[in-house]
Every structure is written in structure tokens, then in C-alpha cells.
Design a protein around this motif. Structure first.
Motif, PDB file in Angstrom:
ATOM      1  N   HIS A  67     -12.758 -16.502 -44.002  1.00 32.00           N
ATOM      2  CA  HIS A  67     -12.236 -16.087 -42.707  1.00 32.00           C
ATOM      3  C   HIS A  67     -11.094 -16.989 -42.271  1.00 32.00           C
ATOM      4  CE1 HIS A  67     -15.182 -19.272 -41.811  1.00 32.00           C
ATOM      5  NE2 HIS A  67     -14.387 -19.578 -40.792  1.00 32.00           N
ATOM      6  N   ILE A  68     -10.327 -16.541 -41.299  1.00 24.90           N
ATOM      7  CA  ILE A  68      -9.254 -17.341 -40.722  1.00 24.90           C
ATOM      8  C   ILE A  68      -9.884 -18.392 -39.809  1.00 24.90           C
ATOM      9  CG2 ILE A  68      -7.218 -17.320 -39.227  1.00 24.90           C
ATOM     10  CD1 ILE A  68      -6.699 -14.456 -40.173  1.00 24.90           C
ATOM     11  N   GLY A  69      -9.511 -19.650 -40.023  1.00 20.80           N
ATOM     12  CA  GLY A  69     -10.146 -20.720 -39.260  1.00 20.80           C
ATOM     13  C   GLY A  69      -9.170 -21.778 -38.798  1.00 20.80           C
ATOM     14  N   ALA A  70      -9.729 -22.889 -38.307  1.00 20.41           N
ATOM     15  CA  ALA A  70      -8.986 -24.078 -37.865  1.00 20.41           C
ATOM     16  C   ALA A  70      -7.831 -23.691 -36.929  1.00 20.41           C
ATOM     17  CB  ALA A  70      -8.516 -24.874 -39.083  1.00 20.41           C
ATOM     18  N   LYS A  71      -6.641 -24.303 -37.126  1.00 18.99           N
ATOM     19  CA  LYS A  71      -5.533 -24.079 -36.199  1.00 18.99           C
ATOM     20  C   LYS A  71      -5.043 -22.645 -36.211  1.00 18.99           C
ATOM     21  CE  LYS A  71      -2.191 -27.051 -36.785  1.00 18.99           C
ATOM     22  NZ  LYS A  71      -0.981 -27.868 -36.527  1.00 18.99           N
ATOM     23  N   TYR A  82       0.905 -24.794 -27.845  1.00 13.29           N
ATOM     24  CA  TYR A  82       1.743 -25.970 -27.676  1.00 13.29           C
ATOM     25  C   TYR A  82       1.777 -26.838 -28.931  1.00 13.29           C
ATOM     26  CZ  TYR A  82      -2.981 -27.526 -26.647  1.00 13.29           C
ATOM     27  OH  TYR A  82      -4.334 -27.734 -26.715  1.00 13.29           O
ATOM     28  N   LEU A  83       1.097 -26.401 -29.979  1.00 14.09           N
ATOM     29  CA  LEU A  83       1.054 -27.179 -31.216  1.00 14.09           C
ATOM     30  C   LEU A  83       1.919 -26.521 -32.281  1.00 14.09           C
ATOM     31  CD1 LEU A  83      -2.768 -27.916 -31.404  1.00 14.09           C
ATOM     32  CD2 LEU A  83      -0.982 -29.415 -30.548  1.00 14.09           C
ATOM     33  N   LYS A  84       2.345 -27.312 -33.222  1.00 15.07           N
ATOM     34  CA  LYS A  84       3.143 -26.794 -34.323  1.00 15.07           C
ATOM     35  C   LYS A  84       2.226 -26.122 -35.337  1.00 15.07           C
ATOM     36  CE  LYS A  84       6.518 -28.122 -37.852  1.00 15.07           C
ATOM     37  NZ  LYS A  84       7.261 -29.245 -38.481  1.00 15.07           N
ATOM     38  N   LEU A 158      -5.725 -36.570 -36.063  1.00 16.79           N
ATOM     39  CA  LEU A 158      -6.785 -36.676 -35.065  1.00 16.79           C
ATOM     40  C   LEU A 158      -6.255 -36.537 -33.640  1.00 16.79           C
ATOM     41  CD1 LEU A 158      -9.018 -39.482 -36.577  1.00 16.79           C
ATOM     42  CD2 LEU A 158      -9.783 -37.203 -35.900  1.00 16.79           C
ATOM     43  N   MET A 159      -5.046 -37.037 -33.389  1.00 21.10           N
ATOM     44  CA  MET A 159      -4.490 -36.906 -32.051  1.00 21.10           C
ATOM     45  C   MET A 159      -4.229 -35.446 -31.708  1.00 21.10           C
ATOM     46  SD  MET A 159      -4.530 -39.674 -30.410  1.00 21.10           S
ATOM     47  CE  MET A 159      -3.570 -39.109 -29.008  1.00 21.10           C
ATOM     48  N   GLU A 160      -3.820 -34.684 -32.694  1.00 20.43           N
ATOM     49  CA  GLU A 160      -3.612 -33.254 -32.465  1.00 20.43           C
ATOM     50  C   GLU A 160      -4.947 -32.562 -32.204  1.00 20.43           C
ATOM     51  OE1 GLU A 160      -0.258 -30.659 -34.333  1.00 20.43           O
ATOM     52  OE2 GLU A 160      -2.046 -30.364 -35.567  1.00 20.43           O
ATOM     53  N   CYS A 161      -5.999 -32.994 -32.913  1.00 21.94           N
ATOM     54  CA  CYS A 161      -7.337 -32.446 -32.649  1.00 21.94           C
ATOM     55  C   CYS A 161      -7.736 -32.695 -31.198  1.00 21.94           C
ATOM     56  CB  CYS A 161      -8.368 -33.081 -33.581  1.00 21.94           C
ATOM     57  SG  CYS A 161      -8.253 -32.557 -35.309  1.00 21.94           S
ATOM     58  N   TYR A 162      -7.427 -33.889 -30.708  1.00 18.69           N
ATOM     59  CA  TYR A 162      -7.792 -34.198 -29.329  1.00 18.69           C
ATOM     60  C   TYR A 162      -6.969 -33.357 -28.348  1.00 18.69           C
ATOM     61  CZ  TYR A 162      -8.758 -36.492 -24.963  1.00 18.69           C
ATOM     62  OH  TYR A 162      -9.129 -36.716 -23.662  1.00 18.69           O
TER      63      TYR A 162
END
Length: 247
Positions: A67-71, A82-84, A158-162
Motif C-alpha cells: 500500500h501507499i504509506g509514509a510521506k 509544507y514538506l518536500k 527525524l526533524m521532518e518527522c516531528y
């Protein structure tokens, strides 16, 4: 032919199950109705198939749990605007023993990255997402951020995860609780709880952390980081420096 949406694949085994023999499939190809895209898979002649159309065949015809996951899942649900995002590669997740067929790998190898792991059960934290002509299983935001944390820090900052976690202010506590209790990655669970508490989300108050197995001992997530006493993890300095818990 009418039973499947345009822009999708017909797998040979799926057709056989519905009474269309291999000989009949050969006739369809000779008649120029279908054309082969590799062993065991065909498309309507001239049809343009995106990655999602191929994934449709894996999920709906072959019964696979990829399946399509994560970002990528977060982006589809408006949680990562707002994320790349990597527009050229979609992040896919699937269980360890489910390998996509060769025709899928050959035709769309440059369009996706696949992470195979059993750190979460296949049947929780997924939802149907409407792509117009069809629906696909993708990760809910709660599962998707856990998939991001699973990839961190090697493949996901990790900063992007936050930053993602900060935007997840409307997660359902029951769903989060189920995912945490069924997750077998100590790293993911500790990071998730640390970030959720740091973000001070309302839903975090309803999470029963005592029923979540956080393992024993310290975990070094990054080298030369700062140690968090409560969750026994070593984190990047920039993630800890604004920690309002003062730990």
C-alpha cells in the motif's frame, strides 16, 4: 473488459479465475484488445497505466497488502503540504513475504520505493483512498507517521518527522492506541510517544502508555545526540533543545 477501470492492469491469474482461459487471453491479444506488459499481466491496448493503476491490480486482483504509506500517504491526505515530497517516487509499504511480481518491478521500478516489514499488522491503520476511477488502500495519518519513524533516521529526517507530528492534531486516540499496542518496533513506539508528548496534542492525553510495550534498555537513535531520560532514547540536539518537558 468493462469490469475493470481504465488505467489499470489485468493479471492473467485473475482472468483465469473468472473463466478466461490462457488460450482465450491469447485470442484477446491477437485481436489487439489486450497487450502484454510482462509475464502474467496485460493492459488494454494503448492504455496508459500509472503506478496507482498497477497497484490496483496488486490489491484488488492479487490480494496483496502492498500500500501507499509514509510521506506519500500523508501527502495524499493533505498532511504534508509544507514538506518536500519526492514526486518521482511513491513510498510503498508491504509485509516481508509479499514480493511484487516481476512485471510490476520491471515496468514501474523508477516510480516507487518499497519497504517490506512486519513491524505493524497489515490490517490496521489503512483506509480506502479515492483516486477517481478506483480506490486503493493507503496508510492513515497515524500509521503513516509510524512508517516515517520506521524509516528514520537513515531514510527519513527525524526533524521532518516531528514537523509532521506537529500537524497531526486530530488523530483518533483509539486508532493510535491500537497501532501502538500492535507495533513491534521499540524505536517507532518510543519516538512516536516522545514526539506526540512534545507536540502537546490533545489526543495524547487519552493514550494509555502503560499498555504499550516499550522494551527495556537505552536506544541510541543518532550518534552524538542528547539523551531523553523518560523514553530512554538518544535524539538529535535540535529535536531536544525546545523540549518543554525539561528532561
Amino acid at each position: 473488459m468493462r469490469s475493470q477501470p481504465y488505467g489499470t492492469i489485468f493479471t492473467s491469474s485473475w482472468l483465469v479465475e473468472r473463466g478466461y482461459s490462457l488460450d482465450l487471453q491469447k485470442q484477446y491479444k491477437k485481436s489487439n484488445w489486450l497487450e502484454s506488459i510482462g509475464s502474467g499481466a496485460m493492459k488494454r491496448t494503448g492504455d496508459d497505466i500509472p503506478l496507482e493503476g498497477a497497484l490496483f491490480a496488486l490489491q484488488h486482483q492479487l490480494g496483496m497488502h502492498i500500500h501507499i504509506g509514509a510521506k506519500s500517504a500523508l501527502g495524499l491526505q493533505g498532511k504534508a503540504h509544507y514538506l518536500k515530497l519526492n514526486a518521482s517516487r511513491t513510498s510503498l509499504f508491504g509485509p516481508l513475504k509479499e514480493n511484487p511480481p516481476k512485471w510490476f518491478r520491471d515496468q514501474w521500478k523508477d516510480k516507487y520505493s518499497l519497504t517490506q516489514s512486519d513491524f505493524l499488522p497489515v490490517d490496521i491503520g489503512v483506509t480506502d483512498f479515492d483516486f477517481g476511477a478506483y480506490k486503493l488502500k493507503i496508510s492513515t495519518p497515524a500509521r503513516a507517521i509510524m512508517e516515517c519513524l520506521y524509516l528514520a533516521p537513515e531514510k527519513q529526517p527525524l526533524m521532518e518527522c516531528y514537523e509532521i507530528m506537529e500537524g497531526l492534531n486530530n488523530l483518533r486516540p483509539n486508532s493510535v492506541q491500537q497501532l501502538l499496542e500492535n507495533c513491534n518496533s521499540i524505536k517507532v513506539k518510543r519516538l512516536f510517544l516522545f514526539m506526540a508528548e512534545k507536540a502537546a496534542h490533545q489526543w495524547f492525553r487519552y493514550i494509555n502508555t502503560e499498555s504499550v510495550d516499550l522494551g527495556k534498555g537505552k536506544r541510541s537513535i543518532v550518534p552524538n545526540g542528547v539523551f531523553d531520560q523518560k523514553y530512554q532514547i538518544t535524539l538529535p540536539k535540535e529535536l531536544k533543545k525546545k523540549d518543554e518537558r525539561g528532561i
